[in-house]
Design a protein around this motif. Structure first.
Motif, PDB file in Angstrom:
ATOM      1  N   ARG A   1      64.485  12.382  50.854  1.00 30.68           N
ATOM      2  CA  ARG A   1      63.628  11.198  50.875  1.00 30.68           C
ATOM      3  C   ARG A   1      64.322   9.961  51.443  1.00 30.68           C
ATOM      4  N   GLN A   2      65.600  10.064  51.803  1.00 20.16           N
ATOM      5  CA  GLN A   2      66.282   8.926  52.397  1.00 20.16           C
ATOM      6  C   GLN A   2      65.695   8.639  53.778  1.00 20.16           C
ATOM      7  N   ALA A   3      65.680   7.377  54.150  1.00 16.77           N
ATOM      8  CA  ALA A   3      65.013   6.931  55.375  1.00 16.77           C
ATOM      9  C   ALA A   3      65.421   7.732  56.615  1.00 16.77           C
ATOM     10  N   GLY A   4      66.681   7.979  56.816  1.00 16.42           N
ATOM     11  CA  GLY A   4      67.139   8.703  58.002  1.00 16.42           C
ATOM     12  C   GLY A   4      66.713  10.149  58.036  1.00 16.42           C
ATOM     13  N   ASN A   5      66.441  10.723  56.877  1.00 18.22           N
ATOM     14  CA  ASN A   5      66.085  12.135  56.805  1.00 18.22           C
ATOM     15  C   ASN A   5      64.583  12.393  56.795  1.00 18.22           C
ATOM     16  N   THR A   6      63.775  11.349  56.877  1.00 19.78           N
ATOM     17  CA  THR A   6      62.324  11.530  56.864  1.00 19.78           C
ATOM     18  C   THR A   6      61.730  11.621  58.268  1.00 19.78           C
ATOM     19  N   THR A   7      62.583  11.589  59.283  1.00 22.90           N
ATOM     20  CA  THR A   7      62.151  11.800  60.664  1.00 22.90           C
ATOM     21  C   THR A   7      62.886  13.017  61.193  1.00 22.90           C
ATOM     22  N   CYS A   8      62.138  13.997  61.690  1.00 18.22           N
ATOM     23  CA  CYS A   8      62.747  15.229  62.205  1.00 18.22           C
ATOM     24  C   CYS A   8      63.625  14.877  63.406  1.00 18.22           C
ATOM     25  N   PRO A   9      64.884  15.300  63.406  1.00 16.08           N
ATOM     26  CA  PRO A   9      65.772  14.951  64.512  1.00 16.08           C
ATOM     27  C   PRO A   9      65.398  15.643  65.825  1.00 16.08           C
ATOM     28  N   ASN A  10      64.679  16.745  65.739  1.00 15.17           N
ATOM     29  CA  ASN A  10      64.330  17.499  66.944  1.00 15.17           C
ATOM     30  C   ASN A  10      63.114  16.947  67.661  1.00 15.17           C
ATOM     31  N   CYS A  11      62.028  16.702  66.921  1.00 10.98           N
ATOM     32  CA  CYS A  11      60.769  16.325  67.573  1.00 10.98           C
ATOM     33  C   CYS A  11      60.296  14.917  67.245  1.00 10.98           C
ATOM     34  N   GLY A  12      60.921  14.266  66.277  1.00  4.48           N
ATOM     35  CA  GLY A  12      60.546  12.902  65.938  1.00  4.48           C
ATOM     36  C   GLY A  12      59.398  12.774  64.954  1.00  4.48           C
ATOM     37  N   THR A  13      58.889  13.883  64.437  1.00  2.00           N
ATOM     38  CA  THR A  13      57.812  13.832  63.453  1.00  2.00           C
ATOM     39  C   THR A  13      58.295  13.104  62.213  1.00  2.00           C
ATOM     40  N   HIS A  14      57.466  12.224  61.679  1.00  2.00           N
ATOM     41  CA  HIS A  14      57.829  11.463  60.482  1.00  2.00           C
ATOM     42  C   HIS A  14      57.071  12.012  59.272  1.00  2.00           C
ATOM     43  N   SER A  15      57.761  12.098  58.152  1.00  2.00           N
ATOM     44  CA  SER A  15      57.146  12.525  56.893  1.00  2.00           C
ATOM     45  C   SER A  15      57.488  11.489  55.830  1.00  2.00           C
ATOM     46  N   LYS A  16      56.485  10.900  55.251  1.00  3.11           N
ATOM     47  CA  LYS A  16      56.681   9.847  54.252  1.00  3.11           C
ATOM     48  C   LYS A  16      57.540  10.313  53.079  1.00  3.11           C
ATOM     49  N   TYR A  17      57.362  11.563  52.663  1.00  2.28           N
ATOM     50  CA  TYR A  17      58.066  12.078  51.486  1.00  2.28           C
ATOM     51  C   TYR A  17      59.211  13.031  51.824  1.00  2.28           C
ATOM     52  N   GLY A  18      59.586  13.123  53.077  1.00  3.48           N
ATOM     53  CA  GLY A  18      60.688  13.996  53.476  1.00  3.48           C
ATOM     54  C   GLY A  18      60.203  15.398  53.798  1.00  3.48           C
ATOM     55  N   PHE A  19      61.086  16.168  54.417  1.00  2.66           N
ATOM     56  CA  PHE A  19      60.744  17.519  54.838  1.00  2.66           C
ATOM     57  C   PHE A  19      61.201  18.529  53.796  1.00  2.66           C
ATOM     58  N   SER A  20      60.570  19.696  53.820  1.00  3.28           N
ATOM     59  CA  SER A  20      60.862  20.702  52.799  1.00  3.28           C
ATOM     60  C   SER A  20      61.814  21.783  53.287  1.00  3.28           C
ATOM     61  N   THR A  21      62.360  21.624  54.498  1.00  2.00           N
ATOM     62  CA  THR A  21      63.245  22.646  55.051  1.00  2.00           C
ATOM     63  C   THR A  21      64.515  22.013  55.605  1.00  2.00           C
ATOM     64  N   ILE A  22      65.621  22.728  55.433  1.00  2.00           N
ATOM     65  CA  ILE A  22      66.908  22.291  55.970  1.00  2.00           C
ATOM     66  C   ILE A  22      67.445  23.368  56.890  1.00  2.00           C
ATOM     67  N   CYS A  23      67.826  22.967  58.096  1.00  2.00           N
ATOM     68  CA  CYS A  23      68.502  23.880  59.027  1.00  2.00           C
ATOM     69  C   CYS A  23      69.981  23.867  58.647  1.00  2.00           C
ATOM     70  N   ILE A  24      70.467  24.996  58.170  1.00  2.00           N
ATOM     71  CA  ILE A  24      71.837  25.086  57.653  1.00  2.00           C
ATOM     72  C   ILE A  24      72.884  24.954  58.762  1.00  2.00           C
ATOM     73  N   LYS A  25      72.583  25.410  59.965  1.00  2.00           N
ATOM     74  CA  LYS A  25      73.562  25.311  61.050  1.00  2.00           C
ATOM     75  C   LYS A  25      73.973  23.856  61.316  1.00  2.00           C
ATOM     76  N   PHE A  26      72.998  22.941  61.258  1.00  2.00           N
ATOM     77  CA  PHE A  26      73.276  21.540  61.566  1.00  2.00           C
ATOM     78  C   PHE A  26      73.176  20.623  60.342  1.00  2.00           C
ATOM     79  N   TYR A  27      72.781  21.174  59.193  1.00  5.03           N
ATOM     80  CA  TYR A  27      72.564  20.390  57.976  1.00  5.03           C
ATOM     81  C   TYR A  27      71.624  19.221  58.253  1.00  5.03           C
ATOM     82  N   THR A  28      70.422  19.570  58.744  1.00  4.16           N
ATOM     83  CA  THR A  28      69.389  18.581  59.019  1.00  4.16           C
ATOM     84  C   THR A  28      68.089  18.967  58.319  1.00  4.16           C
ATOM     85  N   PHE A  29      67.327  17.958  57.951  1.00  2.00           N
ATOM     86  CA  PHE A  29      65.992  18.155  57.386  1.00  2.00           C
ATOM     87  C   PHE A  29      65.024  18.228  58.554  1.00  2.00           C
ATOM     88  N   VAL A  30      64.288  19.332  58.671  1.00  2.00           N
ATOM     89  CA  VAL A  30      63.405  19.539  59.817  1.00  2.00           C
ATOM     90  C   VAL A  30      61.964  19.804  59.388  1.00  2.00           C
TER      91      VAL A  30
END
Length: 121
Positions: free
Chosen positions: A36-65
């Motif tokens: 839910r932190q501000a930087g993690n509520t925008t997908c780094p790959n496509c730029g999609t924004h989620s108000k409450y954060g994403f429910s999946t983490i890519c383990i290779k890069f440790y990103t919320f997608v």
């Protein structure tokens, strides 16, 4: 000699009070907070924004997608874990704190075209 009360008896457990301020933070709770932190509520790959954060983490890069990018990562054999349905360890939490979406954007995606430009979704 009088018998000692059993600390594991139902009556003993009923008297035990747990105060929310003293409960330890679990890895799962920490992951949810990080999502839910501000930087993690925008997908780094496509730029999609989620108000409450994403429910999946890519383990290779440790990103919320987002779910679309999760499918893309899985298609190229990147391991993805669910924020709510997976088990987490504190070591993974520390890696997410160190890396995360802001790190991915500033390091791995720094030279990538802007979202929507040059073939990037």
């Amino acid at each position: 000699q009088p018998s000692q009360p059993n600390p594991f008896s139902f009556a003993s457990i009923q008297r035990t009070t747990i105060h929310p301020t003293t409960m330890p933070t679990t890895a799962e709770t920490a992951i949810k907070n990080l999502s839910r932190q501000a930087g993690n509520t925008t997908c780094p790959n496509c730029g999609t924004h989620s108000k409450y954060g994403f429910s999946t983490i890519c383990i290779k890069f440790y990103t919320f997608v987002c779910n679309n990018c999760k499918s893309s990562h899985q298609a190229i054999s990147h391991r993805c874990k669910s924020v709510t349905m997976s088990s987490w360890e504190m070591g993974e939490v520390l890696k997410l704190k160190r890396y995360g979406n802001d790190y991915a954007r500033s390091v791995w995606l720094a030279d990538a075209p802007e979202v929507g430009v040059g073939g990037r979704p």
